[in-house]
Design a protein around this motif. Structure first.
Motif, PDB file in Angstrom:
ATOM      1  N   GLU A   1      10.487   2.065  14.027  1.00 30.53           N
ATOM      2  CA  GLU A   1      10.751   1.391  12.852  1.00 30.53           C
ATOM      3  C   GLU A   1      10.933   2.899  11.229  1.00 30.53           C
ATOM      4  OE1 GLU A   1      13.192  -0.688  12.319  1.00 30.53           O
ATOM      5  OE2 GLU A   1      13.858  -1.618  14.597  1.00 30.53           O
ATOM      6  N   ARG A   2       9.288   2.747  11.673  1.00 34.35           N
ATOM      7  CA  ARG A   2       9.106   4.078  10.865  1.00 34.35           C
ATOM      8  C   ARG A   2       9.963   5.346  10.389  1.00 34.35           C
ATOM      9  NH1 ARG A   2       3.356   7.481  12.112  1.00 34.35           N
ATOM     10  NH2 ARG A   2       4.943   8.140  13.776  1.00 34.35           N
TER      11      ARG A   2
ATOM     12  N   THR B   1       0.615  -1.163   0.167  1.00 28.16           N
ATOM     13  CA  THR B   1      -0.106  -0.096   0.269  1.00 28.16           C
ATOM     14  C   THR B   1       1.051   1.480   0.121  1.00 28.16           C
ATOM     15  OG1 THR B   1      -2.013  -1.095   0.827  1.00 28.16           O
ATOM     16  CG2 THR B   1      -1.905   1.028   0.923  1.00 28.16           C
ATOM     17  N   LYS B   2       1.924   1.220  -0.024  1.00 25.93           N
ATOM     18  CA  LYS B   2       3.234   2.432  -0.338  1.00 25.93           C
ATOM     19  C   LYS B   2       3.492   2.934   1.227  1.00 25.93           C
ATOM     20  CE  LYS B   2       2.804   0.892  -4.253  1.00 25.93           C
ATOM     21  NZ  LYS B   2       3.587  -0.339  -5.101  1.00 25.93           N
ATOM     22  N   LEU B   3       2.706   2.029   2.051  1.00 32.12           N
ATOM     23  CA  LEU B   3       3.057   3.128   3.368  1.00 32.12           C
ATOM     24  C   LEU B   3       3.996   2.475   4.500  1.00 32.12           C
ATOM     25  CD1 LEU B   3      -0.691   3.992   4.262  1.00 32.12           C
ATOM     26  CD2 LEU B   3       0.644   5.374   3.682  1.00 32.12           C
ATOM     27  N   VAL B   4       4.220   3.113   5.156  1.00 31.51           N
ATOM     28  CA  VAL B   4       5.270   3.162   6.487  1.00 31.51           C
ATOM     29  C   VAL B   4       4.744   3.384   7.487  1.00 31.51           C
ATOM     30  CG1 VAL B   4       8.040   3.500   7.439  1.00 31.51           C
ATOM     31  CG2 VAL B   4       7.569   2.962   4.787  1.00 31.51           C
ATOM     32  N   HIS B   5       4.351   2.454   7.910  1.00 31.28           N
ATOM     33  CA  HIS B   5       3.565   2.729   9.420  1.00 31.28           C
ATOM     34  C   HIS B   5       2.882   1.860  10.692  1.00 31.28           C
ATOM     35  CE1 HIS B   5      -0.388  -0.359   8.419  1.00 31.28           C
ATOM     36  NE2 HIS B   5       0.539  -0.230   7.376  1.00 31.28           N
TER      37      HIS B   5
ATOM     38  N   GLY C   1       5.467 -10.583   8.791  1.00 32.35           N
ATOM     39  CA  GLY C   1       6.206  -9.328   8.927  1.00 32.35           C
ATOM     40  C   GLY C   1       5.641  -8.654   7.658  1.00 32.35           C
ATOM     41  N   LYS C   2       6.100  -7.063   8.139  1.00 32.63           N
ATOM     42  CA  LYS C   2       5.695  -6.058   6.910  1.00 32.63           C
ATOM     43  C   LYS C   2       6.400  -5.289   6.580  1.00 32.63           C
ATOM     44  CE  LYS C   2       4.064  -2.940  10.069  1.00 32.63           C
ATOM     45  NZ  LYS C   2       2.162  -1.652  10.684  1.00 32.63           N
ATOM     46  N   TRP C   3       6.597  -4.574   5.416  1.00 34.25           N
ATOM     47  CA  TRP C   3       7.133  -3.670   5.283  1.00 34.25           C
ATOM     48  C   TRP C   3       7.876  -2.935   6.082  1.00 34.25           C
ATOM     49  CZ3 TRP C   3      11.142  -1.756   2.425  1.00 34.25           C
ATOM     50  CH2 TRP C   3      11.815  -2.018   0.681  1.00 34.25           C
ATOM     51  N   THR C   4       6.594  -2.025   7.752  1.00 35.14           N
ATOM     52  CA  THR C   4       7.655  -1.483   7.753  1.00 35.14           C
ATOM     53  C   THR C   4       8.775  -1.969   9.001  1.00 35.14           C
ATOM     54  OG1 THR C   4       5.627   0.206   7.872  1.00 35.14           O
ATOM     55  CG2 THR C   4       7.079   0.787   9.462  1.00 35.14           C
ATOM     56  N   THR C   5       8.786  -3.204   9.307  1.00 31.30           N
ATOM     57  CA  THR C   5       9.327  -4.557   9.540  1.00 31.30           C
ATOM     58  C   THR C   5      11.038  -4.826   9.402  1.00 31.30           C
ATOM     59  OG1 THR C   5       8.240  -5.394  10.588  1.00 31.30           O
ATOM     60  CG2 THR C   5       6.878  -3.925  11.801  1.00 31.30           C
ATOM     61  N   TYR C   6      11.147  -4.260   7.585  1.00 27.55           N
ATOM     62  CA  TYR C   6      11.623  -5.325   7.551  1.00 27.55           C
ATOM     63  C   TYR C   6      13.117  -5.514   7.941  1.00 27.55           C
ATOM     64  CZ  TYR C   6      14.823  -2.026   5.053  1.00 27.55           C
ATOM     65  OH  TYR C   6      16.019  -0.850   5.059  1.00 27.55           O
ATOM     66  N   ARG C   7      13.802  -4.330   8.299  1.00 28.02           N
ATOM     67  CA  ARG C   7      15.242  -3.935   9.391  1.00 28.02           C
ATOM     68  C   ARG C   7      15.456  -4.986  10.578  1.00 28.02           C
ATOM     69  NH1 ARG C   7      18.227  -2.423  12.505  1.00 28.02           N
ATOM     70  NH2 ARG C   7      16.585  -1.934  14.288  1.00 28.02           N
ATOM     71  N   GLN C   8      13.935  -4.845  11.237  1.00 34.17           N
ATOM     72  CA  GLN C   8      13.895  -5.501  12.281  1.00 34.17           C
ATOM     73  C   GLN C   8      14.196  -7.507  12.160  1.00 34.17           C
ATOM     74  OE1 GLN C   8      13.957  -4.241  15.589  1.00 34.17           O
ATOM     75  NE2 GLN C   8      13.964  -6.024  16.765  1.00 34.17           N
TER      76      GLN C   8
ATOM     77  N   GLY D   1       3.948   7.444   7.433  1.00 35.88           N
ATOM     78  CA  GLY D   1       4.732   7.843   6.515  1.00 35.88           C
ATOM     79  C   GLY D   1       4.522   7.169   5.450  1.00 35.88           C
ATOM     80  N   ALA D   2       4.854   7.241   3.935  1.00 37.09           N
ATOM     81  CA  ALA D   2       4.996   6.741   2.603  1.00 37.09           C
ATOM     82  C   ALA D   2       6.442   6.369   1.902  1.00 37.09           C
ATOM     83  CB  ALA D   2       3.734   7.375   2.106  1.00 37.09           C
ATOM     84  N   HIS D   3       6.266   5.468   1.150  1.00 38.51           N
ATOM     85  CA  HIS D   3       7.719   5.784   0.492  1.00 38.51           C
ATOM     86  C   HIS D   3       7.547   4.702  -0.843  1.00 38.51           C
ATOM     87  CE1 HIS D   3       8.671   0.712   1.635  1.00 38.51           C
ATOM     88  NE2 HIS D   3       7.081   1.022   1.856  1.00 38.51           N
ATOM     89  N   ASN D   4       8.143   4.468  -1.705  1.00 39.76           N
ATOM     90  CA  ASN D   4       8.663   4.095  -2.918  1.00 39.76           C
ATOM     91  C   ASN D   4       8.813   2.393  -2.431  1.00 39.76           C
ATOM     92  OD1 ASN D   4       9.115   3.005  -5.856  1.00 39.76           O
ATOM     93  ND2 ASN D   4       9.533   5.612  -6.349  1.00 39.76           N
ATOM     94  N   ASP D   5       8.066   1.642  -2.592  1.00 40.93           N
ATOM     95  CA  ASP D   5       8.791   0.584  -2.434  1.00 40.93           C
ATOM     96  C   ASP D   5       9.745  -0.014  -2.907  1.00 40.93           C
ATOM     97  OD1 ASP D   5       6.988  -0.119  -3.972  1.00 40.93           O
ATOM     98  OD2 ASP D   5       5.348  -1.449  -2.756  1.00 40.93           O
TER      99      ASP D   5
END
Length: 733
Positions: A188-189, A157-161, A481-488, A266-270
């Motif tokens: 993480e956001r 959805t292109k959100l960082v939330h 998981g989800k995009w926002t928490t990829y780093r964790q 947040g929003a991003h270009n995934d």
């Protein structure tokens, strides 16, 4: 009678305490906050010298794809050398060979060629694992069967939330795990926005309030969301009256609107984020290769994994027989998203499946459906789900659905899901705005890999966050998981790998100057511990919100193109612009658009091939630029230009060009390209035939009437009826 001092002291203390408390609240709400991208660039843009010379930035280069494959091949030599040492060591003991010590030395040297970790999967999690491991001093390889972000990671959805809906569930269900998920995601956001400010941004999101009693409920929820974010937030949520809400979002329906709450996420270009993570990992020493397919896993005599057998799919596309080879590694990590179980079954054919795939459909509408800087969330649709309505790349994205699905590489969005999204949108928009099926520019389905814990007593229950598990043979799987928490997720996976495979981290002694400058150190102290929360991605160091002006003044780019380049490539926009051809016009001076409707230019295709491992036209149209996601028809019309430019770069044969055409058109079917366009040829596109509209499209607009006070086509409709609005619309009643 004397007056007691307490009579005056108590009110004074109460008043002072109230003033301090009120002041503290006001300071917390209105305190100055750092907005990502608003600061001057860490590395200032280049300038002209006094003698009129200009010195553009000089950025470090990643190895070529062929060089990376050569590194992968070298790893397989270590195992054969080790086997040789075992044999020769025994013979040496029996015969007293003088070569024993030299053989052991050669074995140690060859052992250095094997990898500490082999990561299977080049999505957000896999690329994040590669970056984390590389910055801890581990030797890591990553292989991806298709392209970076070719699956779920490009179809979000292109959100960082953090997730306001998860927070609501946490409160009402007293679910501590949901609370932890939100808290972790909010942290993480902030890292997301700090390490890639060019690819991510803060976005205000509106929650329409239709009943007066909803206002305090939503207000309390958004304020709690702000509170959990703490210093990692940016702006406080706020309430808008009806008039202010309509001013901020004019498309909203007036009736039954009491006001609105606005909160920030947040929003991003995934996909560009995913590619940047992979390229940053490559700069830090990881061997990162796309279009390499794992065909089997390899084990030693004791049943422990020691590597994988792979093949280069690009050779297949060129009509050649792909050469298979082995990659040797001490540990293997499975980060393949929806395809997790396929890799697990390579390890153990009878293993229980853990992925419960869920389809999420999104549609793209023209940008006039939403304000350019304000999103909208419907917290409770007609069937209880949540739907987002957000500005993205100049268009409007709406979604998502959530339904069980079968796993496939490029699933197609169903008409039922598309129409459901459109009907839910219509319920919130003004009745004179008719949301038409013909306005859908693209539509796609992404597969979210929900996971079940195989060690749980109830194996059907879904894991709310992510899952890390290790098989008996040593296959480490990281899923969910989800995009926002990829780093964790990546950090936890590498932590587990270090423990399971007995790996030794080490400081990086020769840190690449990712910024392209000797002026600064690249921020993170790479001492062998996880530092990815500080490692800036490729393009971040020289980015600022005013960088596009420097590009315009030097290259003569169109303003919209310059902004697009800086927001997609950061400081690497200097390289992209330099790779763009002159227009031979007065203005713009450089940058030939591949589509008249969008700011994508020829330099991006050259940059994608030379610096981002793009190997197919789909790689470029879908994941380096986002044209396929923004407008499937425009992507089809740009395809001849893309194929020609990539042929110049990669030397494609005529047969390969024809294959690229066929494969790309089939991919665009999964992006919502009309069925009537799936059989078009390159000749049809170049002649303009592919741009012809069918009967349905013809009726959408007044196309062929001459200029007149009253269109001739309007006379075919009854008085007051609007030809571009359906007959059952409220404005025609």
């Amino acid at each position: 009678m004397a007056t007691s001092p307490r009579r005056f002291l108590r009110p004074f203390l109460y008043t002072s305490a109230a003033a301090v408390a009120g002041g503290s609240v006001l300071y917390y709400v209105y305190r100055p906050r750092k907005i990502p991208g608003s600061d001057p660039a860490t590395v200032p843009p280049p300038r002209y010298t006094e003698d009129g010379r200009f010195h553009p930035p000089r950025f470090p280069l990643v190895k070529t794809r062929d060089e990376q494959i050569a590194d992968l091949r070298r790893s397989s030599k270590s195992q054969s050398a080790a086997d040789s040492v075992d044999t020769k060591g025994i013979l040496g003991a029996l015969t007293g060979s003088r070569k024993e010590s030299s053989i052991k030395g050669q074995a140690k040297q060859d052992d250095d060629e094997s990898y500490d970790l082999l990561v299977i999967g080049g999505g957000a999690t896999g690329s994040g694992i590669a970056l984390d491991a590389a910055t801890r001093g581990l030797k890591v390889a990553l292989v991806e069967r298709e392209d970076f972000a070719s699956g779920t990671s490009s179809k979000s959805t292109k959100l960082v939330h953090g997730g306001v809906r998860y927070l609501e569930k946490a409160v009402w269900e007293l679910d501590y795990n949901q609370y932890k998920l939100v808290k972790e995601a909010l942290r993480e956001r902030k890292y997301f926005l700090d390490t890639a400010p060019h690819l991510s941004n803060w976005l205000p999101i509106m929650i329409p309030v239709q009943k007066w009693w909803q206002a305090p409920y939503f207000w309390a929820g958004t304020k709690f969301y702000d509170f959990l974010a703490g210093s990692e937030g940016i702006e406080s949520s706020y309430f808008l009256t009806k008039s202010k809400a309509l001013d901020a979002f004019p498309m909203l329906k007036h009736e039954n609107l009491f006001g609105a709450l606005v909160y920030y996420d947040g929003a991003h270009n995934d996909s560009r984020m995913n590619v940047s993570i992979a390229m940053t990992a490559a700069l830090y020493g990881a061997t990162v290769v796309n279009h390499i397919e794992v065909t089997s896993l390899e084990k030693d005599g004791s049943g422990k994994l020691i590597g994988a057998r792979v093949k280069d799919r690009v050779q297949e596309k060129d009509g050649l027989k792909p050469r298979e080879f082995s990659i040797k590694a001490k540990g293997i990590i499975n980060a393949t998203g929806p395809f997790t179980d396929a890799v697990r079954k390579m390890d153990q054919p009878e293993v229980q499946e853990i992925v419960a795939p869920s389809s999420g459909v999104h549609v793209i509408l023209p940008g006039y459906y939403s304000p350019s800087k304000m999103g909208l969330i419907d917290p409770k649709t007609s069937d209880g789900r949540v739907i987002f309505f957000l500005p993205w790349q100049g268009n409007t994205i709406a979604g998502t659905t959530d339904a069980p699905t079968a796993i496939s590489q490029n699933p197609i969005a169903g008409e039922e899901e598309i129409n459901w999204i459109l009907s839910e949108i219509q319920a919130y928009l003004a009745p004179d705005l008719n949301v038409r099926r013909g306005d859908v520019l693209a539509a796609w389905s992404g597969i979210r890999p929900l996971v079940k814990d195989p060690n749980s007593k109830n194996t059907e229950s879904l894991v709310r966050n992510h899952l890390i598990t290790v098989s008996d043979s040593g296959l480490l799987t990281c899923a969910g998981g989800k995009w926002t928490t990829y780093r964790q997720m990546s950090e936890e996976a590498v932590d587990e790998a270090i423990k399971r495979y007995d790996l030794k981290t080490s400081p990086l002694l020769h840190v690449p100057r990712v910024s392209g400058s000797e002026m600064i150190d690249d921020a993170a102290p790479l001492d062998g511990s996880c530092q990815t929360h500080q490692v800036r991605l490729v393009g971040a160091h020289g980015f600022s919100n005013t960088l596009f002006i420097n590009l315009i003044q030097h290259f003569g780019l169109e303003s919209i193109v310059a902004k697009h380049l800086t927001e997609s490539y950061g400081d690497r926009a200097w390289t992209v612009a330099a790779l763009s051809a002159p227009t031979e016009q007065r203005y713009p001076v450089r940058g030939l658009k591949i589509s008249a409707l969008y700011p994508f230019i020829d330099g991006e295709i050259r940059y994608a091939v030379r610096h981002e491992y793009a190997q197919t036209a789909v790689d470029v149209l879908a994941r380096r630029t986002r044209l396929a996601f923004l407008n499937a028809q425009a992507a089809l019309e740009a395809l001849p230009t893309v194929i020609d430019l990539m042929t110049e770069e990669l030397g494609w044969s005529k047969k390969r060009q024809e294959k690229e055409w066929h494969d790309t058109v089939q991919f665009l079917a999964s992006m919502g390209l009309a069925k009537s366009k799936l059989s078009v040829t390159r000749k049809d596109v170049e002649s303009g035939k592919a741009g012809e509209y069918d009967e349905h499209e013809r009726k959408l607009y007044s196309r062929h009437d001459r200029p007149a006070d009253t269109m001739e086509s309007d006379s075919k409709f009854s008085s007051g009826e609007k030809p571009v609005v359906s007959a059952d619309s409220p404005v025609n009643k």
